[in-house]
Design a protein around this motif. Structure first.
Motif, PDB file in Angstrom:
ATOM      1  N   CYS A  51      48.906  46.921  32.618  1.00 20.15           N
ATOM      2  CA  CYS A  51      49.646  46.353  31.488  1.00 20.15           C
ATOM      3  C   CYS A  51      48.715  45.449  30.676  1.00 20.15           C
ATOM      4  N   SER A  52      49.152  45.084  29.487  1.00 14.32           N
ATOM      5  CA  SER A  52      48.289  44.355  28.556  1.00 14.32           C
ATOM      6  C   SER A  52      47.911  42.964  29.056  1.00 14.32           C
ATOM      7  N   THR A  53      48.682  42.429  30.001  1.00  9.23           N
ATOM      8  CA  THR A  53      48.382  41.089  30.519  1.00  9.23           C
ATOM      9  C   THR A  53      47.399  41.103  31.685  1.00  9.23           C
ATOM     10  N   ASP A  54      47.051  42.297  32.160  1.00  7.87           N
ATOM     11  CA  ASP A  54      46.084  42.398  33.252  1.00  7.87           C
ATOM     12  C   ASP A  54      44.677  42.104  32.750  1.00  7.87           C
ATOM     13  N   VAL A  55      43.800  41.771  33.686  1.00  5.01           N
ATOM     14  CA  VAL A  55      42.370  41.653  33.410  1.00  5.01           C
ATOM     15  C   VAL A  55      41.679  42.745  34.212  1.00  5.01           C
ATOM     16  N   VAL A  56      40.702  43.430  33.610  1.00  2.00           N
ATOM     17  CA  VAL A  56      39.993  44.520  34.278  1.00  2.00           C
ATOM     18  C   VAL A  56      38.565  44.092  34.604  1.00  2.00           C
ATOM     19  N   LEU A  57      38.175  44.305  35.861  1.00  2.00           N
ATOM     20  CA  LEU A  57      36.787  44.114  36.278  1.00  2.00           C
ATOM     21  C   LEU A  57      36.178  45.503  36.437  1.00  2.00           C
TER      22      LEU A  57
ATOM     23  N   ILE B  21      40.494  46.460  39.249  1.00  2.00           N
ATOM     24  CA  ILE B  21      39.073  46.727  39.473  1.00  2.00           C
ATOM     25  C   ILE B  21      38.830  48.221  39.390  1.00  2.00           C
ATOM     26  N   SER B  22      37.787  48.605  38.660  1.00  2.00           N
ATOM     27  CA  SER B  22      37.515  50.026  38.476  1.00  2.00           C
ATOM     28  C   SER B  22      36.022  50.313  38.540  1.00  2.00           C
ATOM     29  N   GLY B  23      35.711  51.477  39.042  1.00  2.00           N
ATOM     30  CA  GLY B  23      34.336  51.937  39.141  1.00  2.00           C
ATOM     31  C   GLY B  23      34.355  53.317  39.768  1.00  2.00           C
TER      32      GLY B  23
ATOM     33  N   SER C 231      45.196  41.913  43.159  1.00  2.00           N
ATOM     34  CA  SER C 231      44.376  42.898  42.475  1.00  2.00           C
ATOM     35  C   SER C 231      44.649  44.286  43.036  1.00  2.00           C
ATOM     36  N   PHE C 232      44.198  45.299  42.322  1.00  2.00           N
ATOM     37  CA  PHE C 232      44.236  46.656  42.859  1.00  2.00           C
ATOM     38  C   PHE C 232      43.100  47.466  42.255  1.00  2.00           C
ATOM     39  N   PHE C 233      42.696  48.512  42.973  1.00  2.76           N
ATOM     40  CA  PHE C 233      41.608  49.370  42.513  1.00  2.76           C
ATOM     41  C   PHE C 233      42.177  50.547  41.742  1.00  2.76           C
ATOM     42  N   LEU C 234      41.584  50.842  40.605  1.00  3.27           N
ATOM     43  CA  LEU C 234      42.009  51.954  39.755  1.00  3.27           C
ATOM     44  C   LEU C 234      40.838  52.908  39.578  1.00  3.27           C
ATOM     45  N   HIS C 235      41.009  54.142  40.048  1.00  7.85           N
ATOM     46  CA  HIS C 235      39.947  55.143  39.898  1.00  7.85           C
ATOM     47  C   HIS C 235      39.923  55.614  38.444  1.00  7.85           C
TER      48      HIS C 235
ATOM     49  N   GLY D 262      33.912  48.284  44.585  1.00 13.85           N
ATOM     50  CA  GLY D 262      35.079  47.722  43.907  1.00 13.85           C
ATOM     51  C   GLY D 262      36.293  47.655  44.808  1.00 13.85           C
ATOM     52  N   GLN D 263      36.476  48.668  45.645  1.00 16.74           N
ATOM     53  CA  GLN D 263      37.606  48.660  46.569  1.00 16.74           C
ATOM     54  C   GLN D 263      37.484  47.515  47.576  1.00 16.74           C
ATOM     55  N   LYS D 264      36.266  47.259  48.024  1.00 16.22           N
ATOM     56  CA  LYS D 264      36.068  46.145  48.965  1.00 16.22           C
ATOM     57  C   LYS D 264      36.307  44.811  48.271  1.00 16.22           C
ATOM     58  N   ILE D 265      35.820  44.670  47.051  1.00 13.64           N
ATOM     59  CA  ILE D 265      36.039  43.429  46.306  1.00 13.64           C
ATOM     60  C   ILE D 265      37.533  43.201  46.107  1.00 13.64           C
ATOM     61  N   SER D 266      38.271  44.253  45.779  1.00 11.03           N
ATOM     62  CA  SER D 266      39.718  44.142  45.595  1.00 11.03           C
ATOM     63  C   SER D 266      40.396  43.690  46.872  1.00 11.03           C
ATOM     64  N   ALA D 267      39.982  44.252  48.001  1.00 11.13           N
ATOM     65  CA  ALA D 267      40.575  43.869  49.283  1.00 11.13           C
ATOM     66  C   ALA D 267      40.318  42.401  49.595  1.00 11.13           C
ATOM     67  N   THR D 268      39.111  41.936  49.314  1.00  9.13           N
ATOM     68  CA  THR D 268      38.771  40.526  49.558  1.00  9.13           C
ATOM     69  C   THR D 268      39.589  39.608  48.660  1.00  9.13           C
ATOM     70  N   LEU D 269      39.736  39.978  47.398  1.00 11.51           N
ATOM     71  CA  LEU D 269      40.521  39.171  46.463  1.00 11.51           C
ATOM     72  C   LEU D 269      41.983  39.079  46.914  1.00 11.51           C
ATOM     73  N   ASN D 270      42.552  40.200  47.310  1.00  7.66           N
ATOM     74  CA  ASN D 270      43.947  40.195  47.748  1.00  7.66           C
ATOM     75  C   ASN D 270      44.172  39.284  48.939  1.00  7.66           C
ATOM     76  N   SER D 271      43.251  39.293  49.880  1.00  9.94           N
ATOM     77  CA  SER D 271      43.433  38.492  51.089  1.00  9.94           C
ATOM     78  C   SER D 271      43.146  37.019  50.866  1.00  9.94           C
ATOM     79  N   THR D 272      42.547  36.682  49.721  1.00  8.69           N
ATOM     80  CA  THR D 272      42.231  35.279  49.440  1.00  8.69           C
ATOM     81  C   THR D 272      43.006  34.727  48.244  1.00  8.69           C
ATOM     82  N   GLY D 273      44.116  35.369  47.923  1.00  9.83           N
ATOM     83  CA  GLY D 273      45.041  34.775  46.964  1.00  9.83           C
ATOM     84  C   GLY D 273      44.960  35.237  45.528  1.00  9.83           C
ATOM     85  N   THR D 274      44.154  36.279  45.231  1.00 11.49           N
ATOM     86  CA  THR D 274      44.076  36.802  43.866  1.00 11.49           C
ATOM     87  C   THR D 274      44.600  38.234  43.854  1.00 11.49           C
TER      88      THR D 274
END
Length: 331
Positions: free
Chosen positions: A85-91, A44-46, A68-72, A54-66
């Motif tokens: 990496c090429s297999t990642d998905v970016v939000l 997740i980036s923004g 993720s990490f935030f990239l500045h 984005g950081q809050k969304i990443s934290a919620t995703l991590n705690s619910t089984g997805t």
């Protein structure tokens, strides 16, 4: 007047969330499908307020089984891009869709064939052009009377992020037990509501040895697994005893041995002579609270988990219940 202003802000922000809800389309399902198919992580980036959301969304995703990490975006262009990496998905999150630092990052990611999901209020923006899927977070107006400070737009973006996390949670069939496992630092009461099977160690993590093996092998297994005890098995996995650090200390003192090497070479003690037979056990179907009560009542920190035939299914340590470093056991 102050109360009226507060109510107006909340009304405007509620209208914004309603607008995003009404604009929700097949793109949302496509985004969920893309994340579900991702073999690695959601990045997740923004920048600015969008970055904080984005950081809050990443934290919620991590705690619910997805995962993720935030990239500045700026840090990414100065080396952190190697985290993706090429297999990642970016939000990518930008209300205007024209944030230069973020779009510069997306240009690099696009060249690496990374799939991008945009969360923006401008479906005709540069950000939307980079994205495979665009999620619309356009709101009628900001709650800020000047129309400048991101208010309604950040609330709506955060809400859509929550919707994404919950949709993924349901698709993954994520359970309350899974959530608690991801929150080992949560309240003690919550941690003790799970079943023993949710917190016990299993498989290769269980320190165990056959009754016919040597005391030296028992000590080696005890040191290797490092939870302060090793289970003694016989037959087809039936529990017949336990050897703890305390058992070994008492044995060394009684034998007045200068070291383990002397014990192993000269004394030849059998495991059955050192172990505690018929150890206290618990069923995996009981609650963690029951395990803690049993440990406290018996002044022990380790419990063997067995089935109805006394065959080992796992082992439970006090730390698995309470979290390492958070509890001092009083004897």
């Amino acid at each position: 007047m102050t109360m009226e202003q507060a109510r107006e802000v909340l009304t405007v922000e509620a209208e914004g969330i309603t607008a995003v809800r009404d604009a929700l389309g097949k793109e949302f399902v496509q985004a969920v499908d893309l994340i579900m198919a991702c073999p690695s992580r959601l990045v997740i980036s923004g920048i600015g307020k969008s970055g904080l959301v984005g950081q809050k969304i990443s934290a919620t995703l991590n705690s619910t089984g997805t995962p993720s990490f935030f990239l500045h975006p700026v840090e990414a262009m100065h080396g952190d891009l190697g985290m993706v990496c090429s297999t990642d998905v970016v939000l990518a999150i930008s209300y205007s869709g024209e944030t230069s630092e973020l779009n510069l990052l997306l240009e690099s990611l696009k060249s690496r064939s990374v799939r991008i999901i945009a969360m923006t209020g401008n479906s005709h923006s540069t950000l939307a052009e980079y994205a495979a899927i665009t999620l619309n977070v356009a709101v009628p107006r900001e709650a800020c009377p000047l129309g400048l400070a991101p208010t309604t737009s950040t609330t709506a973006t955060l809400a859509l992020g929550d919707a994404l996390a919950v949709a993924l949670l349901q698709r993954k069939q994520f359970r309350a037990e899974d959530f608690r496992r991801n929150h080992p630092g949560g309240s003690l009461g919550e941690r003790l509501k799970v079943a023993v099977q949710e917190v016990m160690l299993t498989g290769e993590r269980v320190p165990q040895i056959r009754k016919k093996e040597t005391l030296e092998q028992a000590v080696t297994e005890l040191n290797r697994k490092n939870i302060g005890a090793v289970l003694v098995l016989e037959g087809s996995g039936t529990l017949c005893g336990i050897i703890t650090d305390g058992d070994l200390r008492r044995y060394f003192l009684e034998e007045k041995c200068p070291g383990a090497g002397t014990v192993f070479r000269e004394h030849g003690k059998k495991i059955s002579e050192v172990m505690t037979p018929h150890p206290i056990t618990i069923s995996k179907d009981l609650m963690a609270a029951d395990a803690l009560s049993l440990m406290q009542g018996k002044d022990i920190t380790v419990l063997a988990v067995v089935d109805k035939d006394n065959k080992v299914e796992g082992i439970l340590h006090l730390h698995d219940l309470l979290g390492k470093g958070e509890f001092r056991f009083l004897i």
